[in-house]
Design a protein around this motif. Structure first.
Motif, PDB file in Angstrom:
ATOM      1  N   MET A 152      53.712  49.742  25.855  1.00 19.03           N
ATOM      2  CA  MET A 152      52.879  49.683  27.361  1.00 19.03           C
ATOM      3  C   MET A 152      52.882  48.502  27.908  1.00 19.03           C
ATOM      4  SD  MET A 152      51.596  52.689  27.615  1.00 19.03           S
ATOM      5  CE  MET A 152      52.142  54.288  26.881  1.00 19.03           C
ATOM      6  N   LEU A 153      53.678  47.491  27.417  1.00 14.07           N
ATOM      7  CA  LEU A 153      53.497  45.954  28.202  1.00 14.07           C
ATOM      8  C   LEU A 153      53.753  46.487  29.688  1.00 14.07           C
ATOM      9  CD1 LEU A 153      53.309  43.019  28.277  1.00 14.07           C
ATOM     10  CD2 LEU A 153      55.767  42.823  27.492  1.00 14.07           C
ATOM     11  N   GLU A 154      54.883  46.991  30.210  1.00 16.28           N
ATOM     12  CA  GLU A 154      54.836  46.982  31.549  1.00 16.28           C
ATOM     13  C   GLU A 154      53.842  47.823  32.324  1.00 16.28           C
ATOM     14  OE1 GLU A 154      57.428  45.643  33.640  1.00 16.28           O
ATOM     15  OE2 GLU A 154      57.770  44.619  31.456  1.00 16.28           O
ATOM     16  N   HIS A 155      53.369  48.842  31.726  1.00 15.63           N
ATOM     17  CA  HIS A 155      52.317  49.210  32.099  1.00 15.63           C
ATOM     18  C   HIS A 155      50.878  48.277  32.312  1.00 15.63           C
ATOM     19  CE1 HIS A 155      47.953  50.907  31.743  1.00 15.63           C
ATOM     20  NE2 HIS A 155      48.531  51.822  32.549  1.00 15.63           N
ATOM     21  N   ASP A 156      50.878  47.456  31.499  1.00 15.23           N
ATOM     22  CA  ASP A 156      49.659  46.576  31.474  1.00 15.23           C
ATOM     23  C   ASP A 156      50.068  45.462  32.390  1.00 15.23           C
ATOM     24  OD1 ASP A 156      48.427  48.029  29.590  1.00 15.23           O
ATOM     25  OD2 ASP A 156      48.419  46.512  28.033  1.00 15.23           O
ATOM     26  N   ARG A 157      51.225  44.967  32.612  1.00 14.24           N
ATOM     27  CA  ARG A 157      51.512  44.079  33.554  1.00 14.24           C
ATOM     28  C   ARG A 157      51.119  44.534  34.953  1.00 14.24           C
ATOM     29  NH1 ARG A 157      55.264  39.818  32.295  1.00 14.24           N
ATOM     30  NH2 ARG A 157      56.214  40.114  30.406  1.00 14.24           N
ATOM     31  N   LEU A 158      51.664  45.943  35.223  1.00 11.02           N
ATOM     32  CA  LEU A 158      51.353  46.615  36.367  1.00 11.02           C
ATOM     33  C   LEU A 158      49.746  46.565  36.875  1.00 11.02           C
ATOM     34  CD1 LEU A 158      52.136  48.477  38.983  1.00 11.02           C
ATOM     35  CD2 LEU A 158      51.774  50.276  37.535  1.00 11.02           C
ATOM     36  N   GLN A 159      49.039  46.993  35.966  1.00 13.95           N
ATOM     37  CA  GLN A 159      47.657  46.936  36.175  1.00 13.95           C
ATOM     38  C   GLN A 159      46.948  45.658  36.359  1.00 13.95           C
ATOM     39  OE1 GLN A 159      47.654  49.897  37.085  1.00 13.95           O
ATOM     40  NE2 GLN A 159      46.167  50.945  36.101  1.00 13.95           N
ATOM     41  N   ARG A 160      47.421  44.688  35.581  1.00 13.01           N
ATOM     42  CA  ARG A 160      46.860  43.306  35.810  1.00 13.01           C
ATOM     43  C   ARG A 160      47.497  42.893  36.961  1.00 13.01           C
ATOM     44  NH1 ARG A 160      44.934  41.090  30.888  1.00 13.01           N
ATOM     45  NH2 ARG A 160      44.592  42.541  29.250  1.00 13.01           N
ATOM     46  N   THR A 161      48.683  42.737  37.521  1.00 14.53           N
ATOM     47  CA  THR A 161      49.130  42.506  38.805  1.00 14.53           C
ATOM     48  C   THR A 161      48.371  43.117  39.998  1.00 14.53           C
ATOM     49  OG1 THR A 161      51.299  41.953  37.846  1.00 14.53           O
ATOM     50  CG2 THR A 161      51.206  42.382  40.288  1.00 14.53           C
ATOM     51  N   LEU A 162      48.024  44.403  39.983  1.00 14.03           N
ATOM     52  CA  LEU A 162      47.268  44.934  40.832  1.00 14.03           C
ATOM     53  C   LEU A 162      45.975  44.828  40.723  1.00 14.03           C
ATOM     54  CD1 LEU A 162      49.023  48.587  40.870  1.00 14.03           C
ATOM     55  CD2 LEU A 162      49.362  46.806  42.372  1.00 14.03           C
ATOM     56  N   GLN A 163      45.433  43.894  39.677  1.00 13.60           N
ATOM     57  CA  GLN A 163      44.058  43.313  39.865  1.00 13.60           C
ATOM     58  C   GLN A 163      42.858  44.470  39.660  1.00 13.60           C
ATOM     59  OE1 GLN A 163      43.248  39.627  39.970  1.00 13.60           O
ATOM     60  NE2 GLN A 163      45.010  40.282  38.615  1.00 13.60           N
ATOM     61  N   LEU A 164      42.909  45.571  39.085  1.00 12.21           N
ATOM     62  CA  LEU A 164      42.045  46.536  38.877  1.00 12.21           C
ATOM     63  C   LEU A 164      40.832  46.049  38.100  1.00 12.21           C
ATOM     64  CD1 LEU A 164      44.236  48.367  39.698  1.00 12.21           C
ATOM     65  CD2 LEU A 164      43.130  50.277  38.456  1.00 12.21           C
ATOM     66  N   ARG A 165      40.952  45.300  37.136  1.00 10.31           N
ATOM     67  CA  ARG A 165      39.795  44.571  36.123  1.00 10.31           C
ATOM     68  C   ARG A 165      39.113  43.634  37.030  1.00 10.31           C
ATOM     69  NH1 ARG A 165      40.448  42.257  30.431  1.00 10.31           N
ATOM     70  NH2 ARG A 165      41.741  40.861  31.216  1.00 10.31           N
ATOM     71  N   ALA A 166      39.904  42.757  37.796  1.00  8.25           N
ATOM     72  CA  ALA A 166      39.422  41.471  38.579  1.00  8.25           C
ATOM     73  C   ALA A 166      38.343  42.416  39.775  1.00  8.25           C
ATOM     74  CB  ALA A 166      40.295  40.656  38.966  1.00  8.25           C
ATOM     75  N   SER A 167      38.778  43.566  40.283  1.00  6.45           N
ATOM     76  CA  SER A 167      38.282  43.957  41.487  1.00  6.45           C
ATOM     77  C   SER A 167      36.901  44.904  40.747  1.00  6.45           C
ATOM     78  CB  SER A 167      39.123  45.271  41.959  1.00  6.45           C
ATOM     79  OG  SER A 167      40.126  44.790  42.661  1.00  6.45           O
ATOM     80  N   ALA A 168      36.816  45.167  39.512  1.00  2.32           N
ATOM     81  CA  ALA A 168      35.770  45.910  38.948  1.00  2.32           C
ATOM     82  C   ALA A 168      34.685  44.576  38.920  1.00  2.32           C
ATOM     83  CB  ALA A 168      35.970  46.438  37.623  1.00  2.32           C
ATOM     84  N   ASP A 169      35.288  43.787  38.369  1.00  2.00           N
ATOM     85  CA  ASP A 169      34.112  42.404  38.115  1.00  2.00           C
ATOM     86  C   ASP A 169      33.618  42.021  39.276  1.00  2.00           C
ATOM     87  OD1 ASP A 169      34.622  42.382  35.522  1.00  2.00           O
ATOM     88  OD2 ASP A 169      36.403  40.935  35.482  1.00  2.00           O
ATOM     89  N   ARG A 170      34.377  41.921  40.363  1.00  2.37           N
ATOM     90  CA  ARG A 170      33.751  41.508  41.627  1.00  2.37           C
ATOM     91  C   ARG A 170      32.924  42.793  42.204  1.00  2.37           C
ATOM     92  NH1 ARG A 170      39.474  39.466  42.609  1.00  2.37           N
ATOM     93  NH2 ARG A 170      39.879  41.559  43.580  1.00  2.37           N
ATOM     94  N   ALA A 171      33.208  43.850  42.268  1.00  2.30           N
ATOM     95  CA  ALA A 171      32.426  45.026  42.718  1.00  2.30           C
ATOM     96  C   ALA A 171      31.140  45.014  41.923  1.00  2.30           C
ATOM     97  CB  ALA A 171      32.961  46.176  42.465  1.00  2.30           C
ATOM     98  N   LEU A 172      31.106  44.705  40.299  1.00  2.00           N
ATOM     99  CA  LEU A 172      29.910  44.689  39.654  1.00  2.00           C
ATOM    100  C   LEU A 172      28.970  43.839  40.209  1.00  2.00           C
ATOM    101  CD1 LEU A 172      28.404  46.095  37.357  1.00  2.00           C
ATOM    102  CD2 LEU A 172      29.453  44.470  35.855  1.00  2.00           C
ATOM    103  N   ALA A 173      29.511  42.507  40.616  1.00  4.66           N
ATOM    104  CA  ALA A 173      28.579  41.496  40.829  1.00  4.66           C
ATOM    105  C   ALA A 173      27.808  41.730  42.382  1.00  4.66           C
ATOM    106  CB  ALA A 173      29.469  39.954  41.323  1.00  4.66           C
ATOM    107  N   ALA A 174      28.544  42.817  43.287  1.00  2.00           N
ATOM    108  CA  ALA A 174      28.022  43.070  44.392  1.00  2.00           C
ATOM    109  C   ALA A 174      27.314  44.340  44.608  1.00  2.00           C
ATOM    110  CB  ALA A 174      29.254  42.974  45.547  1.00  2.00           C
ATOM    111  N   LEU A 175      27.349  45.095  43.365  1.00  3.44           N
ATOM    112  CA  LEU A 175      26.786  46.259  43.626  1.00  3.44           C
ATOM    113  C   LEU A 175      25.490  46.325  43.682  1.00  3.44           C
ATOM    114  CD1 LEU A 175      28.083  49.013  42.703  1.00  3.44           C
ATOM    115  CD2 LEU A 175      27.086  48.973  40.481  1.00  3.44           C
ATOM    116  N   PRO A 176      24.869  47.379  44.547  1.00  5.09           N
ATOM    117  CA  PRO A 176      23.437  47.617  44.968  1.00  5.09           C
ATOM    118  C   PRO A 176      22.728  47.648  43.585  1.00  5.09           C
ATOM    119  CG  PRO A 176      24.685  48.980  46.388  1.00  5.09           C
ATOM    120  CD  PRO A 176      25.718  48.258  45.228  1.00  5.09           C
ATOM    121  N   ALA A 177      21.486  47.115  43.612  1.00  5.04           N
ATOM    122  CA  ALA A 177      20.505  47.154  42.367  1.00  5.04           C
ATOM    123  C   ALA A 177      20.528  48.529  41.695  1.00  5.04           C
ATOM    124  CB  ALA A 177      19.399  46.375  42.649  1.00  5.04           C
TER     125      ALA A 177
END
Length: 885
Positions: free
Chosen positions: A96-121
């Motif tokens: 599953m390394l290539e899968h994980d490389r893809l998702q990390r490159t596409l930055q889904l986790r980083a996007s979730a972190d940024r979105a959580l910080a900006a989420l309405p209360a």
């Protein structure tokens, strides 16, 4: 002796696994003390295990939703968050390394972190409450976790609000990933002349029926192939070949990785059917709404049914909503409450752009150029991928910036592409990742529903709506980028664009299409609104939304059936196969396999959801029969071809499981494109293609020829079916492959090759579409090991199952793809609502609710979803009270 020991060990492990799976089954009756509740919560389950959760407060309700969902779907929830965040290698190893490389490159986790910080209360609050419920369930299951955790030897981490956003982003990714299509189109344009590319990529069809617009006049003169509507910028942009192109092998590898646990399928595009009809057309006199969302099918299914109710003492109002939920996220995604019903189909908006960056420097000090010649430093996001049984892999993802978004450089995904490519995607704007479903579930009318979704970032959807006041509505929802000038939007680019080119400003995101200017319709005069992923923009609409609409055949069929009046039917005669009126006669026949409908009932809605008539397949069948009849040379003496023509000419267009004609049609359609495109892409191979040689076994083929031959697989345009129709009806000379005297000869050869490649029986009358293209839904872990399946001792997937329908029918079906649920709401009475999912509520193979819905789903039947207290009580088979600790 060794045999005896082996047998004993097998039965010991079989018994142990069985006990562990039974231990994981949730308590269903009596009472259970749960830490985190403020007051008792009642969970009533019906005969299919659907929970009807009744709480005193909203907080207790959402807590209990998280708790109960995790009882049934905990491992699926963990898999979804790991999939989105790129953490599968930690449990499944290096594969599953290539899968994980893809998702990390596409930055889904980083996007979730940024979105959580900006989420309405308020949204953050519901995610916190839901996470507490999930974690209480994890705690209560710690010594009896689902069997997948035990087999893989790990325990779930606590659930967090970010995980709920990740689950949503996994669906966002499935519904909006379009950048591989742009790269594939660019590569094809580098090999084919502009006129052929223009033929291959239409941006609409004469069959299109945008919501609220008049019915297309099928008797009007139809455009020749060259006049299929095209975006005015396509040809000029596609001529820019000096920029290079992505290698076909890299694009194929990306497709394999994106498919994850499924076999890649170029016709399995996430979509859906959705429609609403006014009370003037229904037996009850009130509107009805139906929705079946078409997605990849897996074990367990993507949806979890639930009924959620809270008393909500003043000042809050009572809350009650029912429908399908997304395991890992709170509230109902598609369903109804006491006043309104709603559903979604994928709009397919273009929310991704690929930029060709100009960079300089070293990896530790790189810069990228922006418009005006300035240089800015490349930033890096460090990602550590844990690998089960191996060393960690550190990945530094380089980031550029376009507008207000960090845009990852994705070139590492394409090892043969020497350019620096970055990706813009709406998920990189944190304001676009949200879960406004408390407001959606609480909506009481059209105004409040639109208010709930006015800030929805995506994935961009077609909202279908109906209410108990007699209204029906349609509205596109989600944020669609405006390129260039917000007051004078620039065109969409079908290929990557140079970030420093003179026209670069046309492709900079200037904001989003205003919500009140998105496509919409309310209470149309004919009382019908329908979407099925085809074009929804009326003629003259000012904002570019996408170039890649889906083919219009499902939408067209839905409107034909819903708008059929008394006396409409299928009495039209079909002219001789392929004759001058064949296309028009196919349209007349498309009025269908359903009986004429006047006053519609929920049963009629279900019948339409299971409709398997295909106007495209019928048209193809008639044209192929005509070609076989008129082919020359050895083809005219092929007895199997003659039998194929006889079967095709007598067919009525219904893609039934036991029919031979659709098996012949689909085998031919599978072969049509490689036989058409490979000689254009790699002329050196045209003789071998014509002779039916297995190209994968050829030796000493130059690498550039191999690359060109593979490139045909990059053609995955949504309206490819429309292109097939135009090709077969107009047979343009510029497309006829060399070595064939006529299109009739070519099409007869396509059928001959298709039958061979599909291993059709000698006697085609015994061939059955359902067996030729079976459905097979499997567990992502269990299907990999026969021994593990034997140890579990009960079915963990469906196995191959014959089915009706194909990619062109309202009942859109492929091998592991199809309607993920079927939902109909009758606004005359909430208790008339029907809903079923593909398999069942539970993810545990020994649960009676693991696959109890499958056979009924396969046969096209459904179940009532009770809503009133009396109906819920009458349907209840188990009652559990969750008490606060």
């Amino acid at each position: 002796m060794l045999v005896v020991v082996a047998v004993a060990a097998f039965f010991f492990m079989h018994s142990r696994i069985g006990k562990q799976m039974h231990a994981n089954l949730p308590q269903l009756d009596g009472s259970l003390t749960v830490f985190g509740l403020a007051a008792p919560v009642t969970v009533q389950r019906d005969a299919h295990g659907v929970p009807h959760i009744h709480a005193h407060s909203m907080d207790d309700l959402i807590f209990a939703q998280g708790y109960v969902t995790a009882q049934d779907r905990l491992w699926q929830m963990d898999l979804l968050r790991r999939h989105a965040s790129g953490q599968l290698a930690a449990i499944l190893g290096r594969q599953m390394l290539e899968h994980d490389r893809l998702q990390r490159t596409l930055q889904l986790r980083a996007s979730a972190d940024r979105a959580l910080a900006a989420l309405p209360a308020d949204q953050k609050h519901w995610l916190d409450v839901y996470a507490r419920g999930v974690n209480a369930s994890i705690g209560d299951q710690h010594d009896r976790l689902p069997i997948e955790f035990r087999i893989l030897g790990y325990a779930p981490a606590p659930w967090s609000p970010r995980d709920s956003l990740l689950v949503g982003l996994a669906l966002f990714q499935d519904l909006t990933t379009g950048f591989p299509e742009k790269l594939g189109r660019e590569a094809l344009a580098a090999q084919l002349p502009p006129d052929l590319i223009a033929d291959m990529y239409p941006t609409g069809s004469w069959r299109d029926h945008p919501p609220g617009q008049p019915v297309p006049d099928v008797t009007a003169p139809r455009p020749e192939l060259k006049d299929v509507p095209l975006d005015e910028t396509q040809v000029s942009r596609l001529r820019r070949r000096n920029l290079g192109a992505t290698l076909p092998a890299d694009l194929l590898a990306l497709g394999q990785t994106l498919a994850l646990f499924h076999v890649p399928c170029d016709t399995c595009v996430a979509g859906s059917n959705g429609w609403a009809v006014s009370g003037a057309r229904t037996a009850s006199g009130k509107p009805m709404l139906s929705n079946d969302m078409h997605l990849a099918l897996a074990v367990p299914g993507i949806w979890y049914e639930a009924d959620l109710e809270a008393d909500n003492p003043a000042p809050l109002t009572a809350f009650h909503a029912a429908g399908v939920t997304l395991p890992g996220a709170p509230f109902v995604i598609a369903g109804h409450n006491a006043h309104v019903a709603w559903g979604f189909t994928n709009l397919g908006a273009d929310v991704q752009d690929v930029y060709i960056e100009h960079t300089r420097g070293t990896p530790s000090g790189a810069e990228y150029q922006v418009a005006g010649g300035l240089w800015r430093p490349v930033r890096y996001q460090s990602e550590v991928i844990h690998i089960r049984g191996g060393a960690d892999v550190t990945l530094d993802v380089p980031l550029t910036r376009h507008g207000n978004m960090d845009t990852p450089i994705i070139s590492s995904l394409f090892r043969g592409d020497l350019r620096t490519l970055s990706l813009a995607w709406t998920i990189y704007d944190p304001a676009n990742v949200s879960l406004p479903f408390f407001a959606v579930n609480s909506a009481s009318d059209w105004t409040s529903m639109l208010g709930a979704l006015s800030t929805w970032g995506g994935p961009v959807q077609n909202l279908m709506y109906a209410d108990d006041q007699g209204h029906i509505g349609y509205h596109a929802v989600g944020r669609i980028p405006i390129r260039g000038d917000a007051n004078n939007p620039g065109p969409l680019s079908p290929v990557p664009t140079d970030a420093t080119a003179p026209d670069a400003a046309q492709h900079v995101w200037a904001g989003y299409i205003p919500f009140d200017q998105l496509p919409q319709a309310f209470d149309p005069p004919d009382g019908v609104l329908a979407t099925a992923n085809a074009r929804v923009t009326p003629d003259g609409y000012r904002f570019p939304i996408t170039l890649n609409w889906m083919a219009p055949y499902r939408t067209e069929r839905i409107y034909k059936v819903l708008e059929a009046g008394p006396g409409a039917g299928v009495s039209a005669e079909i002219s001789p196969a392929g004759g001058p009126n064949a296309a028009a006669d196919a349209e007349s026949a498309a009025a269908g396999s359903l009986a004429p409908i006047h006053k519609l009932t929920p049963a009629d809605m279900l019948t339409l959801q299971n409709d398997v008539f295909s106007a495209l397949d019928l048209l193809v069948a008639q044209r192929l029969a005509y070609s076989i009849d008129h082919a020359g040379g050895a083809l005219k003496n092929d007895k199997q071809l003659r039998q194929a023509a006889d079967i095709l000419r007598k067919w009525n267009g219904s893609v039934d499981a036991n029919a031979a004609a659709p098996a012949i049609v689909n085998a031919a359609r599978e072969t049509f494109w490689p036989m058409l495109l490979i000689p254009k892409l790699a002329p050196q191979l045209a003789p071998q293609v014509r002779q039916g040689v297995d190209l994968s076994k050829l030796k000493n083929v130059p690498p550039d020829v191999v690359r060109s031959e593979l490139l045909w697989q990059s053609y995955t345009w949504g309206e490819r079916g429309s292109v097939e129709e135009q090709m077969l009806m107009h047979t343009p000379a510029r497309w006829l492959p060399t070595g064939y005297a006529t299109w009739n000869d070519f099409l007869a050869a396509v059928v001959q090759r298709g039958l061979r490649d599909a291993k059709a029986p000698r006697d085609l009358s015994t061939w059955q579409e359902g067996k030729a293209s079976p459905l097979d839904i499997e567990h992502p872990i269990f299907f990999r090991s026969t021994m593990l399946q034997r140890l579990i001792g009960v079915p963990t997937g469906t196995g191959p199952q014959p089915h009706s329908g194909d990619a062109t029918t309202v009942k859109q079906m492929q091998r592991a793809f199809g309607p993920s649920e079927r939902f109909t709401a009758d606004l005359a009475s909430p208790d008339n609502t029907t809903l079923n999912i593909v398999l069942g509520e539970s993810g545990n193979p020994v649960s009676p609710w693991f696959m109890d819905q499958f056979q009924d789903w396969l046969r096209g039947t459904t179940y009532a979803l009770p809503f009133s207290p009396a109906a819920i009580n009458a349907a209840t088979t188990h009652t559990l009270t969750l008490n606060p600790r």
